[in-house]
Design a protein around this motif. Structure first.
Motif, PDB file in Angstrom:
ATOM      1  N   GLY A   1       3.198  -3.040   2.370  1.00  0.00           N
ATOM      2  CA  GLY A   1       3.967  -3.563   1.263  1.00  0.00           C
ATOM      3  C   GLY A   1       4.873  -2.503   0.670  1.00  0.00           C
ATOM      4  O   GLY A   1       4.664  -1.300   0.866  1.00  0.00           O
TER       5      GLY A   1
ATOM      6  N   SER B   1       1.021  -6.136   2.954  1.00  0.00           N
ATOM      7  CA  SER B   1       2.044  -6.730   2.100  1.00  0.00           C
ATOM      8  C   SER B   1       1.759  -6.385   0.654  1.00  0.00           C
ATOM      9  O   SER B   1       0.690  -5.890   0.302  1.00  0.00           O
ATOM     10  CB  SER B   1       2.070  -8.257   2.263  1.00  0.00           C
ATOM     11  N   SER B   2       2.740  -6.646  -0.197  1.00  0.00           N
ATOM     12  CA  SER B   2       2.560  -6.529  -1.641  1.00  0.00           C
ATOM     13  C   SER B   2       3.118  -7.791  -2.273  1.00  0.00           C
ATOM     14  O   SER B   2       3.785  -8.592  -1.625  1.00  0.00           O
ATOM     15  CB  SER B   2       3.275  -5.284  -2.182  1.00  0.00           C
TER      16      SER B   2
ATOM     17  N   SER C   1      -0.980  -0.753  -2.243  1.00  0.00           N
ATOM     18  CA  SER C   1      -0.926  -2.206  -2.212  1.00  0.00           C
ATOM     19  C   SER C   1      -1.819  -2.738  -1.093  1.00  0.00           C
ATOM     20  O   SER C   1      -2.168  -2.019  -0.162  1.00  0.00           O
ATOM     21  CB  SER C   1       0.513  -2.667  -1.988  1.00  0.00           C
TER      22      SER C   1
ATOM     23  N   SER D   1       6.883  -7.492   2.503  1.00  0.00           N
ATOM     24  CA  SER D   1       6.273  -6.672   3.537  1.00  0.00           C
ATOM     25  C   SER D   1       7.366  -6.066   4.404  1.00  0.00           C
ATOM     26  O   SER D   1       8.383  -6.714   4.679  1.00  0.00           O
ATOM     27  CB  SER D   1       5.325  -7.505   4.402  1.00  0.00           C
TER      28      SER D   1
ATOM     29  N   ASP E   1       4.112   0.525  -4.468  1.00  0.00           N
ATOM     30  CA  ASP E   1       2.834   1.207  -4.604  1.00  0.00           C
ATOM     31  C   ASP E   1       2.158   1.325  -3.234  1.00  0.00           C
ATOM     32  O   ASP E   1       1.835   0.318  -2.602  1.00  0.00           O
ATOM     33  CB  ASP E   1       1.937   0.416  -5.558  1.00  0.00           C
TER      34      ASP E   1
END
Length: 427
Positions: A170, A180-181, A176, A205, A173
């Protein structure tokens, strides 16, 4: 789309995949795989050329290539296709690149940065989690839109490359969730199915894939990336509400490596270089549809070979590309149309360039002949070129290898044809 409970289960399942899904054994680096336990560790070379395939220090490389960005909105009415289309692309030169890739062998961490206001591409993704390593054939495969360059079929099978490595994470951050985030309850999708989510949720992502340095080339390699960023909501039309998806899609390809010092590039003699190319493409010759309807556009990948002939004395370069088109990446609410090329369609192109080390840092040129020609069975589909570019450089201590990027922009009204890629080759 399922209810929130189903989405929560799918999300938890996606984040609980064991590390066994990752490819290879032991610790992998940018250019090699760790030797078996007990093997003596050799003293590594520390010059910039040896370090590319066998890294010792943290390094950051500029990518020569570029990216395409496509934004639009779809909804579940089934009537309206891709709405509010925004499209842009940009190809970098050898000295002016918006793409960098960094690798730190201490932690086996990659960081991909793309920041290009000309195209709208923007990502800084740190592949920190060891679970960021993924592959095809495992429980979790690379996300929707990522090409399986290890498992090509049909006309593209001759270009299979067993040395491609895949990373996925992600944005933002680095802590994550794996892969993905975002927020809310989402279904991350598969390699052939795009993500989905409950209204109010989001998904982002980035997948980085690259040919492992030292496998086919020692001093330069190529990479591609896929960034899918979606938000999910609803739209009200009259008294009815419909599911709405907002898409931000990025696709890019670039070459990077240890560039030859200008003083070490030969000034006499010739050289023939053979290698590989990878490109992302939008091919839509039917934008002016019936009643002014904007027909949808789809990303497709191209893969194949690159052959270059260099005359160092006359400072000229000739390049020929040949390859095959992969299947289109079709979203959830857009009906397939003829606005793409069938997977397996072959293509050829040729161009020329001039070596200008002081002015460009390598060689610069364009495509000749006025078109790319795609061969779909017995049908030739020429692309009239409005603009094109070839930007390349020499790599290795004595110009043993070449790499760079290219772009072709179509020139017929009411068409969206844009081909942007990277190439690497060795003597």
């Amino acid at each position: 789309m399922g209810n929130a409970t189903v989405m929560r289960k799918l999300l938890l399942l996606a984040t609980a995949i064991p590390l066994a899904a990752c490819s290879g054994t032991g610790v992998q680096t940018v250019g090699s795989t760790a030797p078996p336990a007990g093997t003596p560790t050799p003293t590594p070379a520390t010059d910039i050329y040896s370090q590319f395939a066998n890294p010792v220090d943290a390094k950051t490389y500029k990518g020569i290539g570029g990216e395409l960005v496509y934004e639009y909105v779809t909804d579940s009415r089934g009537c309206c296709g891709q709405q509010g289309q925004i499209y842009a692309g940009n190809a970098s030169t050898v000295r002016d690149s918006a793409i960098t890739i960094a690798y730190d062998p201490r932690d086996a961490i990659f960081t991909l940065t793309v920041s290009d206001p000309k195209s709208g591409a923007a990502t800084t993704t740190r592949f920190q989690d060891p679970a960021s390593r993924t592959n095809f054939g495992g429980t979790v495969e690379p996300q929707w839109g990522t090409p399986n360059l290890n498992g090509l079929t049909g006309a593209a099978a001759i270009y299979n490359n067993a040395n491609i490595q895949y990373l996925q994470a992600g944005d933002g951050d680095p802590r994550s969730p794996y892969g993905s985030s975002g927020s809310g309850f989402i279904y991350p999708g598969t390699n052939t199915t795009p993500p989905d989510g409950d209204p109010g949720s989001s998904y982002t992502s980035t997948t980085l894939f690259y040919e492992k340095p030292g496998s086919n080339t020692k001093y330069v390699t190529f990479a591609g990336y896929v960034r899918n960023s979606l938000s999910f909501g609803t739209v009200t039309v009259g008294a009815a509400s419909f599911t709405q998806d907002v898409w931000h899609l990025e696709r890019g390809a670039f070459a990077y490596g240890a560039q030859t010092a200008n003083s070490a590039v030969p000034t006499t003699g010739t050289g023939t270089y053979n290698g590989t190319m990878l490109a992302t493409m939008v091919y839509n010759p039917t934008l002016d549809g019936a009643n002014g309807t904007e027909l949808p556009s789809y990303f497709q990948w191209l893969t194949g070979t690159a052959n270059l002939s260099v005359n160092f004395g006359s400072r000229t370069v000739g390049m020929t590309l040949a390859g095959a088109v992969l299947n289109p990446q079709i979203d959830r609410y857009t009906s397939p149309t003829s606005a793409y090329l069938p997977g397996g369609t072959t293509f050829t192109a040729s161009g020329t360039a001039t070596i200008d080390l002081a002015g460009t840092g390598g060689f610069k040129g364009s495509f000749v002949g006025g078109n790319f020609t795609f061969h779909n069975g017995a049908t030739n589909l020429p692309v009239t070129v409005a603009g094109s570019s070839i930007d390349g450089a020499f790599f290795g201590p004595g110009a043993e290898e070449v790499g760079g990027g290219f772009r072709v922009v179509g020139g017929i009204p009411d068409q969206r044809i844009d081909i942007l890629g990277a190439f690497t080759a060795k003597k």
